[in-house]
Design a protein around this motif. Structure first.
Motif, PDB file in Angstrom:
ATOM      1  N   ARG A   1       0.815  -1.213   0.000  1.00 38.72           N
ATOM      2  CA  ARG A   1       0.000   0.000   0.000  1.00 38.72           C
ATOM      3  C   ARG A   1       0.851   1.266   0.000  1.00 38.72           C
ATOM      4  N   TRP A   2       1.895   1.270   0.825  1.00 38.22           N
ATOM      5  CA  TRP A   2       2.812   2.419   0.892  1.00 38.22           C
ATOM      6  C   TRP A   2       4.230   1.852   0.755  1.00 38.22           C
ATOM      7  N   PRO A   3       4.685   1.561  -0.474  1.00 33.15           N
ATOM      8  CA  PRO A   3       5.947   0.844  -0.671  1.00 33.15           C
ATOM      9  C   PRO A   3       7.191   1.658  -0.354  1.00 33.15           C
ATOM     10  N   GLU A   4       7.070   2.976  -0.354  1.00 31.20           N
ATOM     11  CA  GLU A   4       8.177   3.864  -0.018  1.00 31.20           C
ATOM     12  C   GLU A   4       7.749   4.770   1.124  1.00 31.20           C
ATOM     13  N   PRO A   5       8.680   5.198   1.977  1.00 37.28           N
ATOM     14  CA  PRO A   5       8.291   6.080   3.081  1.00 37.28           C
ATOM     15  C   PRO A   5       7.636   7.364   2.580  1.00 37.28           C
ATOM     16  N   VAL A   6       6.496   7.682   3.149  1.00 41.08           N
ATOM     17  CA  VAL A   6       5.783   8.915   2.828  1.00 41.08           C
ATOM     18  C   VAL A   6       5.716   9.772   4.082  1.00 41.08           C
ATOM     19  N   ARG A   7       5.823  11.065   3.902  1.00 48.15           N
ATOM     20  CA  ARG A   7       5.696  11.995   5.023  1.00 48.15           C
ATOM     21  C   ARG A   7       4.219  12.140   5.354  1.00 48.15           C
ATOM     22  N   VAL A   8       3.845  11.770   6.562  1.00 48.55           N
ATOM     23  CA  VAL A   8       2.438  11.764   6.964  1.00 48.55           C
ATOM     24  C   VAL A   8       2.029  13.164   7.399  1.00 48.55           C
ATOM     25  N   PRO A   9       1.021  13.764   6.759  1.00 46.30           N
ATOM     26  CA  PRO A   9       0.567  15.094   7.172  1.00 46.30           C
ATOM     27  C   PRO A   9       0.008  15.060   8.593  1.00 46.30           C
ATOM     28  N   PRO A  10       0.449  15.954   9.473  1.00 48.06           N
ATOM     29  CA  PRO A  10      -0.101  15.975  10.842  1.00 48.06           C
ATOM     30  C   PRO A  10      -1.595  16.251  10.860  1.00 48.06           C
ATOM     31  N   LYS A  11      -2.083  17.004   9.857  1.00 47.20           N
ATOM     32  CA  LYS A  11      -3.507  17.287   9.748  1.00 47.20           C
ATOM     33  C   LYS A  11      -4.033  16.661   8.459  1.00 47.20           C
ATOM     34  N   GLY A  12      -5.099  15.904   8.587  1.00 45.55           N
ATOM     35  CA  GLY A  12      -5.682  15.268   7.413  1.00 45.55           C
ATOM     36  C   GLY A  12      -5.185  13.858   7.190  1.00 45.55           C
ATOM     37  N   GLY A  13      -4.006  13.532   7.718  1.00 44.07           N
ATOM     38  CA  GLY A  13      -3.493  12.175   7.682  1.00 44.07           C
ATOM     39  C   GLY A  13      -3.289  11.616   6.288  1.00 44.07           C
ATOM     40  N   LEU A  14      -3.341  10.301   6.186  1.00 48.19           N
ATOM     41  CA  LEU A  14      -3.017   9.606   4.952  1.00 48.19           C
ATOM     42  C   LEU A  14      -4.105   9.746   3.893  1.00 48.19           C
ATOM     43  N   LYS A  15      -5.345   9.988   4.299  1.00 47.82           N
ATOM     44  CA  LYS A  15      -6.384  10.244   3.311  1.00 47.82           C
ATOM     45  C   LYS A  15      -6.102  11.544   2.560  1.00 47.82           C
ATOM     46  N   LYS A  16      -5.643  12.554   3.266  1.00 53.49           N
ATOM     47  CA  LYS A  16      -5.259  13.803   2.614  1.00 53.49           C
ATOM     48  C   LYS A  16      -4.097  13.563   1.659  1.00 53.49           C
ATOM     49  N   LEU A  17      -3.125  12.784   2.089  1.00 54.41           N
ATOM     50  CA  LEU A  17      -1.975  12.481   1.232  1.00 54.41           C
ATOM     51  C   LEU A  17      -2.413  11.711  -0.011  1.00 54.41           C
ATOM     52  N   ALA A  18      -3.296  10.725   0.166  1.00 54.58           N
ATOM     53  CA  ALA A  18      -3.783   9.950  -0.973  1.00 54.58           C
ATOM     54  C   ALA A  18      -4.505  10.839  -1.968  1.00 54.58           C
ATOM     55  N   ASP A  19      -5.308  11.779  -1.478  1.00 50.48           N
ATOM     56  CA  ASP A  19      -6.006  12.709  -2.370  1.00 50.48           C
ATOM     57  C   ASP A  19      -5.011  13.577  -3.134  1.00 50.48           C
ATOM     58  N   GLN A  20      -3.953  14.014  -2.452  1.00 49.12           N
ATOM     59  CA  GLN A  20      -2.932  14.824  -3.118  1.00 49.12           C
ATOM     60  C   GLN A  20      -2.219  14.036  -4.212  1.00 49.12           C
ATOM     61  N   LEU A  21      -1.929  12.769  -3.959  1.00 47.03           N
ATOM     62  CA  LEU A  21      -1.259  11.934  -4.948  1.00 47.03           C
ATOM     63  C   LEU A  21      -2.144  11.711  -6.170  1.00 47.03           C
ATOM     64  N   VAL A  22      -3.473  11.565  -5.948  1.00 47.38           N
ATOM     65  CA  VAL A  22      -4.403  11.419  -7.070  1.00 47.38           C
ATOM     66  C   VAL A  22      -4.435  12.689  -7.902  1.00 47.38           C
TER      67      VAL A  22
END
Length: 278
Positions: A254-275
């Motif tokens: 699911r996360w094959p490389e280290p990703v910086r986790v946003p303190p606000k919004g979490g991984l769902k926010k990061l996933a939306d940004q990647l999309v």
């Protein structure tokens, strides 16, 4: 009593999660996240980042993988990430394979634990839960008990943090389990995240689900649920075993490389940004 924090407050802060469906997050569905699941490890990563911004997170776990697959596919990438925190659950699928030699399995498991412990990272290990699925699987209970006792011994030997899943009475409630009765539900994953964070001394506000007692089923309702479970989960599982395929064969971590986790919004926010960037 909350233990003293075990994790670094500065320097390289990378959390790597290794394992199978337990760690991938199966049972905790989320359309916005990779592989369609969230899980306890994502929640742990988000709380780490909220408590101390700057944490990175990789989750290499893939459903259905046996210990040999985890060693072959996940160990070297994890070591290359120079983690500060590693969580490992491996061997549960092997225990469910009737031909498994538990002594060989545990020797291979210790070798994996030793290599991860040698990194100097905080290492978290888990016992397996005694899932009450079917009387057919009762002969495996002894094997599971042997596995769990050895995990406890290895946690002491390698100075690892032990999350003793076997002992968590909250999971006696069927609502902590997904419809397949083998994987945790969303509530089960949230509870597990809270337990891991408690063991690590990381602050959080995850609270157990405040349920009343489960509804009492009539005999007809129980039989209907049993038939549905056999049709939807048990028969497809045996068909896959006969064909020699698993649900994880076509999946990537699911996360094959280290990703910086946003303190606000979490991984769902990061996933939306990647999309949005794709």
């Amino acid at each position: 009593m909350v233990p003293e924090p075990l994790l670094p407050e500065s320097g390289r802060r990378v959390y790597v999660a290794l394992g199978d469906s337990f760690t991938e997050g199966v049972g905790d569905n989320s359309r916005r996240l990779p592989n369609g699941v969230r899980g306890w490890a994502d929640r742990v990563a988000e709380k780490l980042a909220k408590a101390e911004p700057g944490w990175e997170y990789a989750n290499l776990a893939v459903r259905s993988k046996r210990l040999r697959h985890i060693v072959a596919d996940q160990l070297e990438p994890a070591l290359a990430m120079e983690p500060a925190l590693v969580t490992l659950y491996a061997g549960g699928n092997d225990i469910l394979d009737f031909g498994t030699d538990v002594n060989v399995l545990l020797a291979e498991y210790e070798d994996l634990v030793a290599k991860l412990a040698s990194t100097g990272a905080v290492l978290v290990l888990f016992t397996g839960y005694d899932v009450k699925v079917s009387a057919v699987l009762e002969p495996l209970k002894k094997r599971n008990a042997i596995y769990n006792q050895r995990v406890r011994e290895l946690a002491m030997k390698y100075n690892a943090v032990l999350v003793d899943f076997w002992c968590f009475e909250a999971y006696h409630d069927p609502r902590m389990w997904a419809p397949d009765r083998l994987h945790m539900s969303k509530a089960g994953h949230k509870y597990m995240a809270a337990k891991v964070l408690d063991h690590l001394g990381v602050p959080h506000k995850i609270t157990p689900k405040d349920w009343g007692p489960p509804d009492r089923l009539t005999l007809r309702d129980w039989e209907r649920r049993q038939r549905r479970w056999m049709k939807d989960w048990v028969l497809p599982l045996f068909k896959r075993k006969l064909r020699g395929v698993t649900l994880g064969d076509s999946l990537q971590p699911r996360w094959p490389e280290p990703v910086r986790v946003p303190p606000k919004g979490g991984l769902k926010k990061l996933a939306d940004q990647l999309v949005d960037q794709a």
